[in-house]
Every structure is written in C-alpha cells, then in structure tokens.
Design a protein around this motif. Structure first.
Motif, PDB file in Angstrom:
ATOM      1  N   VAL A 182      18.748  17.335 -29.327  1.00  0.00           N
ATOM      2  CA  VAL A 182      17.642  18.142 -29.860  1.00  0.00           C
ATOM      3  C   VAL A 182      16.818  17.318 -30.846  1.00  0.00           C
ATOM      4  CG1 VAL A 182      17.071  20.151 -31.273  1.00  0.00           C
ATOM      5  CG2 VAL A 182      18.777  20.348 -29.448  1.00  0.00           C
ATOM      6  N   GLY A 183      17.468  16.491 -31.640  1.00  0.00           N
ATOM      7  CA  GLY A 183      16.748  15.650 -32.589  1.00  0.00           C
ATOM      8  C   GLY A 183      15.761  14.714 -31.926  1.00  0.00           C
TER       9      GLY A 183
ATOM     10  N   ALA B 196       7.294  25.998 -26.246  1.00  0.00           N
ATOM     11  CA  ALA B 196       6.730  24.726 -25.806  1.00  0.00           C
ATOM     12  C   ALA B 196       7.666  24.021 -24.831  1.00  0.00           C
ATOM     13  CB  ALA B 196       6.430  23.835 -27.010  1.00  0.00           C
ATOM     14  N   LEU B 197       8.949  24.001 -25.141  1.00  0.00           N
ATOM     15  CA  LEU B 197       9.915  23.355 -24.250  1.00  0.00           C
ATOM     16  C   LEU B 197      10.022  24.103 -22.928  1.00  0.00           C
ATOM     17  CD1 LEU B 197      12.630  22.488 -26.898  1.00  0.00           C
ATOM     18  CD2 LEU B 197      11.191  20.852 -25.668  1.00  0.00           C
ATOM     19  N   LEU B 198      10.008  25.417 -22.984  1.00  0.00           N
ATOM     20  CA  LEU B 198      10.054  26.192 -21.746  1.00  0.00           C
ATOM     21  C   LEU B 198       8.800  25.970 -20.905  1.00  0.00           C
ATOM     22  CD1 LEU B 198      11.570  29.544 -23.073  1.00  0.00           C
ATOM     23  CD2 LEU B 198      12.693  27.852 -21.614  1.00  0.00           C
TER      24      LEU B 198
ATOM     25  N   ASP C  45       7.961  17.883 -23.795  1.00  0.00           N
ATOM     26  CA  ASP C  45       9.150  17.096 -24.089  1.00  0.00           C
ATOM     27  C   ASP C  45       9.374  16.876 -25.579  1.00  0.00           C
ATOM     28  OD1 ASP C  45       9.796  16.490 -21.305  1.00  0.00           O
ATOM     29  OD2 ASP C  45       7.982  15.267 -21.344  1.00  0.00           O
ATOM     30  N   GLN C  46       8.313  16.596 -26.316  1.00  0.00           N
ATOM     31  CA  GLN C  46       8.478  16.323 -27.747  1.00  0.00           C
ATOM     32  C   GLN C  46       7.590  17.230 -28.576  1.00  0.00           C
ATOM     33  OE1 GLN C  46       8.159  11.953 -28.450  1.00  0.00           O
ATOM     34  NE2 GLN C  46      10.285  12.133 -29.114  1.00  0.00           N
ATOM     35  N   LEU C  47       8.060  17.505 -29.790  1.00  0.00           N
ATOM     36  CA  LEU C  47       7.454  18.464 -30.705  1.00  0.00           C
ATOM     37  C   LEU C  47       6.977  17.704 -31.933  1.00  0.00           C
ATOM     38  CD1 LEU C  47      10.463  20.855 -30.274  1.00  0.00           C
ATOM     39  CD2 LEU C  47       8.194  21.258 -29.274  1.00  0.00           C
ATOM     40  N   LEU C  48       5.683  17.736 -32.177  1.00  0.00           N
ATOM     41  CA  LEU C  48       5.060  16.882 -33.185  1.00  0.00           C
ATOM     42  C   LEU C  48       4.742  17.634 -34.472  1.00  0.00           C
ATOM     43  CD1 LEU C  48       3.716  14.091 -33.839  1.00  0.00           C
ATOM     44  CD2 LEU C  48       1.613  15.027 -32.848  1.00  0.00           C
ATOM     45  N   VAL C  49       5.187  17.097 -35.584  1.00  0.00           N
ATOM     46  CA  VAL C  49       4.805  17.492 -36.941  1.00  0.00           C
ATOM     47  C   VAL C  49       4.890  18.992 -37.202  1.00  0.00           C
ATOM     48  CG1 VAL C  49       3.087  17.239 -38.791  1.00  0.00           C
ATOM     49  CG2 VAL C  49       3.255  15.497 -37.029  1.00  0.00           C
TER      50      VAL C  49
ATOM     51  N   ARG D   4      17.433  21.538 -18.524  1.00  0.00           N
ATOM     52  CA  ARG D   4      16.052  21.445 -19.001  1.00  0.00           C
ATOM     53  C   ARG D   4      15.978  20.571 -20.263  1.00  0.00           C
ATOM     54  NH1 ARG D   4      12.462  19.869 -20.436  1.00  0.00           N
ATOM     55  NH2 ARG D   4      10.498  20.705 -21.243  1.00  0.00           N
ATOM     56  N   LEU D   5      16.898  20.742 -21.183  1.00  0.00           N
ATOM     57  CA  LEU D   5      16.926  19.929 -22.391  1.00  0.00           C
ATOM     58  C   LEU D   5      17.029  18.451 -22.034  1.00  0.00           C
ATOM     59  CD1 LEU D   5      17.264  19.532 -25.493  1.00  0.00           C
ATOM     60  CD2 LEU D   5      19.726  19.842 -25.120  1.00  0.00           C
TER      61      LEU D   5
END
Length: 600
Positions: free
Chosen positions: A50-51, A340-342, A346-350, A376-377
């Motif tokens: 997750v990180g 967003a992931l669903l 792929d990546q989550l910004l700020v 999915r992860l």
C-alpha cells in the motif's frame, strides 16, 4: 494454448515464491526486470504494498534535521518529525519536491536530500523511491538557480522546432537526474482551446491538437531517452477547455465524445505511442465520457474503460494532487484513494496535510475487507515496480554530490537555453498612433520598464543595459494604482520607449478584475509616445490592449525569456515566433490565427 497475461503470471510467481523460467521478452533486461519485480512483490507485506501507491510531499531541506518549522509541518501532516521518518512510516513509493515545502534550496542540497531519502527507503528492505518534481519549465518549475531555465511549453511551440523542444527536455532531464530526481510530471498534454483557462494556458503547447501532439512526442523522447527520467503526460482526459481551476473547484468539460476524440485525445494518444511512462489524471467532470458526474480521477469508465482498454495504456497512472478541491468536493479523504484505485489508478499523489493517515488506513482496510482485491492491489504495485526497474531505480540510488556542479546549469546548457529561447518571442503589433513602426529601437536607447512582475522587469532592464542602453524599472503589480499609472504616464516623454510587462491582463476575474493593466497600457499609448506591451504569460492579453501599442508575446517571465525580449526590442535579433494558439477577439471571432507573427 491459452494466453497468460504477464501481470497474472507475475502475481502467481509472487504468491507461490516458486522459481520459474520467465518467457523471453523483447530485450534481455526485461527478463531480469520481471524477475526483480516478482521477487520484490513476493517479499512485501500488505503495508509495504500500500505504501508503494503513495507519493507525498515532505517538509524540509534535509532528511534528518529537525528544525522547529520542519517538525511542525511534518508533525501536522504525518505525525513524525523528519522527511526520512515520513518515508519510513508509510513505506512510500515516492516523494515530490516543492519550494514551499522547503525541499529545493540549491542543487547540491537537493542531491543530498535525495540520497538520504533513498537510504531511508531501502534501509528497511524496501525498493528505492520515485523522486519527482513538476519541472514543466516556464511558469511551473521547481529547480532553483543555477539550474537551466527554459520558457515553457507554449513558447517552445512558438519557436516552431520540435527538435528544440526535445533538446530542452533532454537538458532538463539530465539536470534533474543529477540531483536525484528520477521522475518529472511533464509534459502537459492538454490542448488549450479556451482563452479564459485559468490553470493551463501557456503550460499547453497549442490550441491545435496535432501541434500539441507533436511537441508532447518530442518532449517524451527528450525526458525518457538518454538520461532516463520518467515522464508523465497530464492531465487526462484533457484540461484545456475550462474556466475553473481544479485546485479550487470542480471543472466541467462539455465536449461531446467526438469533440474529445478530435481535440483532447490526440496528444495523449501520441504520448502513449511514444512510450510515455506515466499518465496523470485530471480532477474534471466530462459527462460525455462518464455521465455519473464523478471526476475523471475517480471514474472507472474513464481510467479503465477509456485510458486502459480503448487507448491501450498499460503504464503507470497517477492522480493529480489529492489536496485539490476538484477531487475532494463531495468525497471524504477515506473514500478518495479507494475510489481512485477502483477506477484503475495506480499511484496517489499528495494527500492534503493531515489526510495521509486516513487515506493509508482506508486503502489497507479496503484490501482487508475485499473491496479492493489483492489482485487489483498488486496490479498497481507491479506497475510501480516495473517503472522503477525500467528507469534503473533498483539498488543503491546515490548521486555524486561532488559532480552536481559539473552538470546543473553548466555553460553549455545555458548557451543552449538562450539559443532555444531566442526564436520564441512573437511580435503581434508594431505600430504607434501614426502607423509608424515602433521597433526596433537603438541598443543605446533609454527604456522605462513598467512591470507587473518585478523579477521579470529587473531581468529585462539588466539585459537592456548589457546591450548598452539605459533602463529604469517601475514595479506596479498586477493591479496598478492610479498613482502608479500616473507616474508611468509622466515618465514616458523622458524615455525613448516604454515597455509594459503584462501578466494575464485578459483575466478580469482574478488577476485584473478592474482592468487596471489594460488602463495602464491605454493611458500610456494615448500620450503618443512609443509603447510596447510584453506578455510575460498568456498571449491572450493582446486582445485587451490598444492597437496603438506594440505587442510582444514572451509566454514566460524567466530570465532567459527577458534576455530574448531585450534582443528583439533593440534589433539584435528579429522576432521569429509564431502563435501556437488562436487569439480570439472579445466577440469570439478570430483576432489572430495560429501561425501569426510579425518580423523585421
């Protein structure tokens, strides 16, 4: 024989820990990459996986020093004291540098920060970091002097050279990599077809989709080839036709599906064909692409259905910053990352300061509850790891601090920058009230620089003096007062030329709601003395200024652009730039078409 998708195959390897032979790929190092990704994935805990999905800003110029301000900022945002603590706490996939976060003081300091953060990421056995910046150049740039400046996307397109745009990206990438930045959130792939766009404007190459696509392609090659900095095309599905800034509201784009195909899609298609590593989402609502009214960042039909399935992009998708109102409105911090992931991101910004714990725990819980499947992860974690392998971010990621000064801002880069910038200046008007030409003036002329941008005014004056002239500077701000306007008018007869540097004089909503910049230029022109306006941002200013004033579009306020403007003013070079955007008149008709530009 059934076809086994490579990602499914890698997940099977990671789950079993089996030693297997991986089918040959196009290049030998791709085999090694697949093995590296599988091994990394197999050794990760859920928390580490997750990180890897988060890219955050950290506060401070040093990874370990705890100043009072640094402690306060990191504590408020993440509950720890130092940038290194933030990386270790969340097992981060990446960090992003900002001036306002205190990350970028000087090149050697940036390199030292990068080295220390990479050590923090790998100390507990995690993979190295993607270290990123918004180094678009022009009005959005994070690298401080002496890093080489370029004037930005629209200026580069005005110079009519994709080769020059590619070279600018290559030099930028080389300097970024020298200080440990391995990912650049550029180029902007938005097609700016709205003259009142408050957030894109000169960050876009053009209002013509084909031209924008050509320059996006050139810059993707410049960033990713050679120095190997991961590039990111933004902001999908296209932020070029809006009057709302997604930092502060939720833009709604009313393009039909056919209009999207014709206007917005070409630069993104071109980026994908050019092998772009990353695509960044936009916090915009496009009903024709997803009628549910959710922002594109959270839209499965847009991210998975359109970007993944229809356009065929299998690289890394990252959100625009999650601290922006365009994605936060109507959604709490616990739902935004999960949605967003669903959707396929792929990546989550700020995340917004204070939201990171909530977002991180929300994704963990969504996986544990089965809302986000482990499969999915791992799709997203694989893409993160694959990008790191592709760009060589796999081991002891340390840059040589002693070599930074031999790369960043070196003379060869500065010479190239000036050579690339000189042809960008675009002349749109050059007659005084009598119809006589205003420019060029003699290099020894006396010039009063009346400026809405103090730094740009000082740079222009210094460049004029360097050519043998005299120059004074009158800083008036973006909303000049009556007294400032009167002082400029009074000073005009004492000079051979008055140059007014404008900054979004077209913007009657936020920058210049009372039309103060327009009044300044109009009153100066009414004196009959020679006046030239220089747009240090959007060329759209010309539609709001009197025809009796000359007009040059610089597209940027950088020092290198002001030097080029000085050369054009004095005839050291002829203006070669051509408009890469349509300039509309107040009634919506075309005032100046793409390709317009005067010379002498």
């Amino acid at each position: 024989m059934p076809v086994i998708r490579r990602r499914s195959f890698l997940r099977a390897v990671a789950a079993t820990g089996a030693v297997v032979l991986i089918a040959p790929r196009a290049a030998a190092d791709e085999d090694e990459g697949a093995e590296w990704v599988a091994a990394r994935l197999a050794g990760m805990t859920l928390e580490q996986k997750v990180g890897q999905l988060f890219v955050v800003q950290v506060y401070g110029a040093d990874a370990h020093t705890v100043t009072a301000a640094q402690r306060t900022s990191n504590r408020a945002a993440y509950g720890v004291d130092t940038p290194a603590d933030v990386v270790e706490k969340y097992h981060l996939g990446g960090v992003i540098y900002f001036a306002w976060a205190g990350n970028v003081d000087r090149p050697e300091q940036i390199a030292q920060l990068s080295n220390a953060l990479q050590q923090s990421a790998t100390a507990s056995g995690g993979p190295p970091l993607l270290i990123s910046a918004d180094q678009e150049t022009g009005i959005v740039a994070r690298m401080p002097a002496p890093a080489t400046q370029f004037p930005g996307a629209q200026a580069l397109a005005a110079a009519q050279s994709t080769n020059a745009a590619r070279e600018a990206a290559r030099i930028t990438a080389r300097e970024l990599r020298a200080v440990g930045i391995n990912q650049n959130f550029a180029p902007v792939a938005d097609v700016n077809v709205n003259a009142e766009n408050p957030v894109i404007g000169v960050r876009s190459f053009s209002s013509d989709p084909t031209m924008a696509a050509d320059y996006v392609t050139a810059q993707v090659a410049g960033y990713q080839a050679g120095e190997g900095v991961a590039a990111a095309a933004k902001h999908f599905p296209g932020h070029g036709d809006t009057t709302t800034d997604s930092h502060y509201g939720v833009p709604e784009i009313d393009h039909t599906r056919q209009e999207w195909e014709t206007i917005d899609a070409p630069p993104f298609r071109a980026a994908i064909e050019a092998g772009i590593d990353v695509i960044m989402t936009a916090h915009i609502v496009v009903d024709s692409l997803d009628p549910t009214g959710v922002p594109a960042t959270l839209s499965e039909p847009i991210i998975t259905g359109l970007l993944r399935d229809e356009l065929g992009f299998d690289g890394l998708v990252i959100t625009d910053a999650l601290n922006m109102e365009g994605v936060r409105a109507g959604f709490g911090p616990a739902r935004v990352p999960v949605l967003a992931l669903l959707a396929g991101v792929d990546q989550l910004l700020v995340p917004k300061d204070g939201d990171m714990d909530v977002m991180y725990q929300a994704v963990l819980q969504a996986v544990r509850d089965g809302e986000i499947s482990e499969d999915r992860l791992e799709q997203s974690v694989e893409r993160v790891l694959e990008l790191k392998w592709k760009r060589g971010i796999t081991g002891d990621e340390q840059v040589d601090v002693d070599r930074v000064a031999r790369t960043v801002g070196v003379r060869a880069h500065q010479i190239a920058s000036q050579r690339i910038t000189d042809p960008t200046v675009t002349a749109l008007r050059n007659t005084d009230p009598t119809g006589a030409a205003i420019l060029p003036v003699a290099p020894t002329s006396s010039v009063n620089v009346v400026t809405t941008n103090t730094a740009a005014g000082n740079d222009l004056a210094a460049a004029l003096r360097a050519q043998g002239g005299t120059a004074t500077v009158q800083a008036v701000g973006t909303r000049p007062s009556d007294a400032a306007i009167a002082a400029a008018v009074q000073a005009a007869p004492a000079h051979d030329l008055t140059v007014v540097i404008t900054s979004n004089a077209w913007d009657i909503v936020t920058t210049d709601p009372q039309g103060r910049q327009r009044r300044l230029v109009a009153e100066l022109a009414a004196t009959g003395d020679p006046v030239v306006a220089v747009a240090a941002r959007n060329a759209y200013d010309v539609a709001y200024l009197p025809e009796t004033a000359g007009f040059l579009a610089a597209y940027s306020s950088t020092t290198v652009s002001m030097r080029s403007v000085a050369k054009v003013l004095t005839g050291a070079i002829a203006p070669e730039g051509r408009l890469p955007v349509v300039i509309p008149a107040a009634d919506g008709t075309v005032l100046y078409p793409i390709g317009h530009g005067l010379t002498w």
